[in-house]
Design a protein around this motif. Structure first.
Motif, PDB file in Angstrom:
ATOM      1  N   LEU A   1       1.114  -1.259  -0.156  1.00 24.28           N
ATOM      2  CA  LEU A   1       0.024  -0.031  -0.590  1.00 24.28           C
ATOM      3  C   LEU A   1       0.401   1.325   0.078  1.00 24.28           C
ATOM      4  CD1 LEU A   1      -2.808  -1.477   2.875  1.00 24.28           C
ATOM      5  CD2 LEU A   1      -2.775  -0.703   0.458  1.00 24.28           C
ATOM      6  N   GLN A   2       2.390   1.355   0.595  1.00 25.65           N
ATOM      7  CA  GLN A   2       2.762   2.399   0.638  1.00 25.65           C
ATOM      8  C   GLN A   2       3.630   2.528  -0.314  1.00 25.65           C
ATOM      9  OE1 GLN A   2       4.480   2.591   4.930  1.00 25.65           O
ATOM     10  NE2 GLN A   2       3.089   3.047   5.146  1.00 25.65           N
ATOM     11  N   MET A   3       3.593   1.265  -1.135  1.00 27.72           N
ATOM     12  CA  MET A   3       4.473   1.498  -2.909  1.00 27.72           C
ATOM     13  C   MET A   3       5.687   0.790  -1.832  1.00 27.72           C
ATOM     14  SD  MET A   3       3.080   1.766  -5.120  1.00 27.72           S
ATOM     15  CE  MET A   3       1.860   2.468  -6.089  1.00 27.72           C
ATOM     16  N   ARG A   4       6.185   0.632  -1.424  1.00 28.46           N
ATOM     17  CA  ARG A   4       7.856   0.004  -0.687  1.00 28.46           C
ATOM     18  C   ARG A   4       7.823  -1.293  -0.260  1.00 28.46           C
ATOM     19  NH1 ARG A   4       8.171   0.587   5.090  1.00 28.46           N
ATOM     20  NH2 ARG A   4       6.291   0.857   6.467  1.00 28.46           N
ATOM     21  N   SER A   5       7.211  -2.619  -2.219  1.00 26.36           N
ATOM     22  CA  SER A   5       7.768  -3.564  -1.815  1.00 26.36           C
ATOM     23  C   SER A   5       8.678  -4.473  -1.954  1.00 26.36           C
ATOM     24  CB  SER A   5       6.676  -4.658  -2.624  1.00 26.36           C
ATOM     25  OG  SER A   5       7.070  -4.057  -3.997  1.00 26.36           O
ATOM     26  N   GLY A   6       9.835  -3.586  -2.755  1.00 27.58           N
ATOM     27  CA  GLY A   6      10.942  -4.235  -2.823  1.00 27.58           C
ATOM     28  C   GLY A   6      10.944  -4.095  -4.326  1.00 27.58           C
ATOM     29  N   LEU A   7       9.956  -4.705  -5.101  1.00 29.74           N
ATOM     30  CA  LEU A   7      10.123  -5.561  -6.248  1.00 29.74           C
ATOM     31  C   LEU A   7      10.471  -4.790  -7.200  1.00 29.74           C
ATOM     32  CD1 LEU A   7       6.120  -6.842  -5.700  1.00 29.74           C
ATOM     33  CD2 LEU A   7       8.402  -7.827  -5.659  1.00 29.74           C
ATOM     34  N   GLU A   8      11.102  -5.744  -8.351  1.00 29.61           N
ATOM     35  CA  GLU A   8      11.876  -4.731  -9.480  1.00 29.61           C
ATOM     36  C   GLU A   8      10.240  -4.154 -10.201  1.00 29.61           C
ATOM     37  OE1 GLU A   8      14.153  -6.505 -12.334  1.00 29.61           O
ATOM     38  OE2 GLU A   8      14.954  -6.532 -11.491  1.00 29.61           O
ATOM     39  N   HIS A   9       9.895  -2.947  -9.755  1.00 30.32           N
ATOM     40  CA  HIS A   9       8.839  -2.766 -11.186  1.00 30.32           C
ATOM     41  C   HIS A   9       8.839  -0.909 -10.946  1.00 30.32           C
ATOM     42  CE1 HIS A   9       5.252  -5.170  -9.160  1.00 30.32           C
ATOM     43  NE2 HIS A   9       5.788  -5.741  -9.379  1.00 30.32           N
TER      44      HIS A   9
ATOM     45  N   GLU B   1      -5.378   6.418   8.370  1.00 33.32           N
ATOM     46  CA  GLU B   1      -3.476   5.345   7.562  1.00 33.32           C
ATOM     47  C   GLU B   1      -3.831   5.115   6.840  1.00 33.32           C
ATOM     48  OE1 GLU B   1      -1.609   2.921   8.750  1.00 33.32           O
ATOM     49  OE2 GLU B   1      -2.230   3.024  10.732  1.00 33.32           O
ATOM     50  N   MET B   2      -4.598   5.962   5.741  1.00 39.16           N
ATOM     51  CA  MET B   2      -4.317   6.329   4.454  1.00 39.16           C
ATOM     52  C   MET B   2      -3.360   7.393   4.493  1.00 39.16           C
ATOM     53  SD  MET B   2      -7.966   5.189   2.219  1.00 39.16           S
ATOM     54  CE  MET B   2      -7.438   5.498   0.352  1.00 39.16           C
ATOM     55  N   VAL B   3      -3.810   8.437   4.950  1.00 37.15           N
ATOM     56  CA  VAL B   3      -2.995   9.814   5.364  1.00 37.15           C
ATOM     57  C   VAL B   3      -1.744  10.262   6.150  1.00 37.15           C
ATOM     58  CG1 VAL B   3      -5.699  11.038   4.047  1.00 37.15           C
ATOM     59  CG2 VAL B   3      -4.667  11.011   6.350  1.00 37.15           C
ATOM     60  N   LYS B   4      -1.570   9.089   6.539  1.00 39.59           N
ATOM     61  CA  LYS B   4       0.018   8.957   7.485  1.00 39.59           C
ATOM     62  C   LYS B   4       0.906   9.115   6.763  1.00 39.59           C
ATOM     63  CE  LYS B   4      -0.913   6.688  11.021  1.00 39.59           C
ATOM     64  NZ  LYS B   4      -0.340   5.637  11.845  1.00 39.59           N
TER      65      LYS B   4
ATOM     66  N   GLY C   1       0.846   8.464   1.438  1.00 41.61           N
ATOM     67  CA  GLY C   1       0.740   7.810   1.989  1.00 41.61           C
ATOM     68  C   GLY C   1       0.012   5.953   2.176  1.00 41.61           C
ATOM     69  N   LEU C   2      -1.148   5.376   2.055  1.00 41.48           N
ATOM     70  CA  LEU C   2      -1.533   4.546   1.263  1.00 41.48           C
ATOM     71  C   LEU C   2      -2.182   4.698   0.398  1.00 41.48           C
ATOM     72  CD1 LEU C   2      -2.874   2.800   4.396  1.00 41.48           C
ATOM     73  CD2 LEU C   2      -0.879   2.628   3.821  1.00 41.48           C
ATOM     74  N   GLN C   3      -2.021   4.393  -1.334  1.00 45.28           N
ATOM     75  CA  GLN C   3      -2.389   4.769  -2.644  1.00 45.28           C
ATOM     76  C   GLN C   3      -2.538   5.805  -2.359  1.00 45.28           C
ATOM     77  OE1 GLN C   3      -2.169   1.969  -4.897  1.00 45.28           O
ATOM     78  NE2 GLN C   3      -0.693   1.996  -3.087  1.00 45.28           N
TER      79      GLN C   3
END
Length: 377
Positions: A143-151, A289-292, A301-303
Motif C-alpha cells: 500500500l505504501q509502494m515499498r514492496s522492494g519488487l523490481e517494478h 492510515e491512508m493519509v499518514k 500514504g496508502l495509495q
C-alpha cells in the motif's frame, strides 16, 4: 530667504507630480464572461467574482493544458462547477492512477471486515514457496509502494517500463501474474517506488479474498459486487465503471471511469473520514492510515498523495500553498481529486496536461484553493 530650484530639478518635480495626479493606475482586469460567472454558485464560501476568475483562468490560460471538468466543493456543497465544450456532468472521465486510492479504500474495507491484516505478509500464493524473500512483503508495504519488487513505472523507451508491459504488452491478459512474478530488487520496506503493478497485486489480493474461484468471471463479479454494494451504491456514485483484465483482476491502478461529481463524492468520503450521511462506509482508522506519511516517502500514504514537504523539487502537489494535512488522488495527464479537511474543501480537476503544463496548472489550482482560509479542523 529660499533659493529658486534648478530648472532641471523643477522639471523633474513637476513630472513626478503629473504622474502622481493623472498617470494610469493598475490595469483593470477584463470583465468576466457570462460562462465564467455561471460556474459559481450563490454562496460559494469565497468571494464569488474572485472564484469565478480563478476558475476561468484554469480553463482559458495558455500553457495549462486542457481542463475538461472542474468541481469545487465547500463543506459538502458545490461552490463551482464548469465543463469544457464537449463535456458535461454526465461525462465519464478516466481515472488513470486515481484508481489506486479507490483500490486502497476497498482494501481498507476488507481489513475492517477482518478478512485482511495490514501488517501480516501479503497473501500471494506465489511468494509462499520456501526461501522466497517476497514472503516478507506485507500488505502495508504494498500500500505504501515499498514492496522492494523490481517494478519500474516509467521506462526509456516506454515499452520497457513495467507499467506499459503489464497493461498493454506481455502482461495484459493476466496482469497480477505478471506483477507478482517480478523479482525483488530491495528489502521489503526499504525504499519507495511508485508502481501500478503494485496496485494490481492489491486488486488480486482482494479478488482472492472475496472468491475461491479461479475463473475470470467469478473473480470479476466478486470484486465488482463488493465495490458496488459497499462503496459506489451507498455513496450514490452510480456512474463508476471499474475495468478488469481477461483474468478477472481489477485494473486497480489505472482504469476506472466516473463523472466529475462522483469523483467529488469519493473525495468527500475521505474528507469526512469515511462517513457518508451518518453511515461509516470506510473505517475511520483506515482513512487515518491512508493519509499518514510513509517512512520511505513523506509525500505518500496508502495509495494516496500527501501535501507534505519533501525538500525536493517538482512536488506532486503544493505544500507551500495549502495545509500539510491536505491530500489527493492523482492520475496521469493531470487528473486530481484534491482534499483539504482544514479548509472543508474537495476540488476535482479532470483534463489533459503534459508534464510542463501540469506544473503550471497546479499553481493555478492552488490559486483556487487559497481563496478558502484554513479553519484548523
Amino acid at each position: 530667504m529660499f533659493s529658486r530650484p534648478h530648472p532641471l530639478i523643477a522639471l523633474a518635480l513637476a513630472s513626478t507630480s503629473l504622474v502622481g495626479c493623472g498617470g494610469p493606475g493598475p490595469a483593470e482586469e477584463p470583465e468576466l464572461s457570462a460562462e465564467a460567472l455561471a460556474a459559481v454558485t450563490e454562496n460559494p464560501g469565497a468571494p464569488s467574482k474572485a472564484l469565478a476568475r480563478e476558475v476561468d483562468d484554469l480553463f482559458t490560460q495558455e500553457g495549462l493544458g486542457e481542463t475538461r471538468a472542474l468541481i469545487v466543493m465547500k463543506d459538502g456543497k458545490i461552490a463551482a462547477e464548469r465543463y469544457a465544450e464537449g463535456y458535461d456532468a454526465e461525462t465519464r472521465f478516466i481515472s488513470w492512477s486515481m484508481a489506486k486510492t479507490v483500490t486502497a479504500i476497498m482494501i481498507g474495507q476488507l481489513v475492517g471486515d477482518g478478512l485482511l491484516r495490514l501488517d501480516q505478509p501479503a497473501p500471494v500464493p506465489r511468494w509462499q514457496r520456501s526461501g522466497d524473500p517476497r514472503a516478507d512483503i506485507t500488505l502495508r508495504h504494498l500500500l505504501q509502494m515499498r514492496s522492494g519488487l523490481e517494478h519500474t513505472e516509467a521506462g526509456d523507451p516506454p515499452y520497457e517500463s513495467s507499467e506499459v508491459r503489464m497493461l498493454f504488452l506481455d502482461g495484459r491478459d493476466d496482469m497480477a501474474d505478471y506483477a507478482t512474478a517480478q523479482p525483488p530488487e530491495a528489502e521489503p520496506g526499504e525504499k519507495f517506488e511508485y508502481s501500478s503493478n503494485t496496485t494490481v497485486i492489491l486488486a488480486d489480493i482482494a479478488a482472492r479474498t472475496l472468491s475461491d474461484a479461479d475463473h475470470a468471471e467469478a473473480r470479476r463479479r466478486a470484486v465488482s459486487d463488493y465495490l458496488h454494494a459497499r462503496l459506489f451504491e451507498p455513496l450514490g456514485a452510480t456512474s463508476m465503471v471499474p475495468e478488469f483484465d481477461r483474468a478477472g483482476t481489477l485494473i486497480g491502478g489505472s482504469l476506472m471511469h466516473a463523472n466529475a461529481r462522483d469523483w467529488a463524492k469519493l473525495g468527500e468520503l475521505l474528507r469526512n473520514k469515511g462517513s457518508y450521511r451518518g453511515e461509516q462506509l470506510v473505517p475511520r482508522s483506515w482513512v487515518a492510515e491512508m493519509v499518514k506519511p510513509s517512512p520511505a516517502s513523506p509525500q505518500y500514504g496508502l495509495q494516496t498523495w500527501l501535501n507534505r514537504p519533501t525538500g525536493g523539487t517538482h512536488h506532486p502537489l503544493f505544500p507551500d500553498r495549502a495545509p500539510h494535512s491536505a491530500f489527493s488522488k492523482i492520475g496521469h495527464m493531470g487528473q486530481y481529486v484534491f482534499v483539504s479537511p482544514e479548509q472543508g474543501l474537495t476540488v476535482v480537476r479532470l483534463g489533459h496536461s503534459n508534464r510542463a503544463e501540469r506544473i503550471a496548472m497546479l499553481q493555478q489550482l492552488a490559486d483556487i484553493v487559497e481563496l478558502y482560509p484554513s479553519e484548523g479542523r
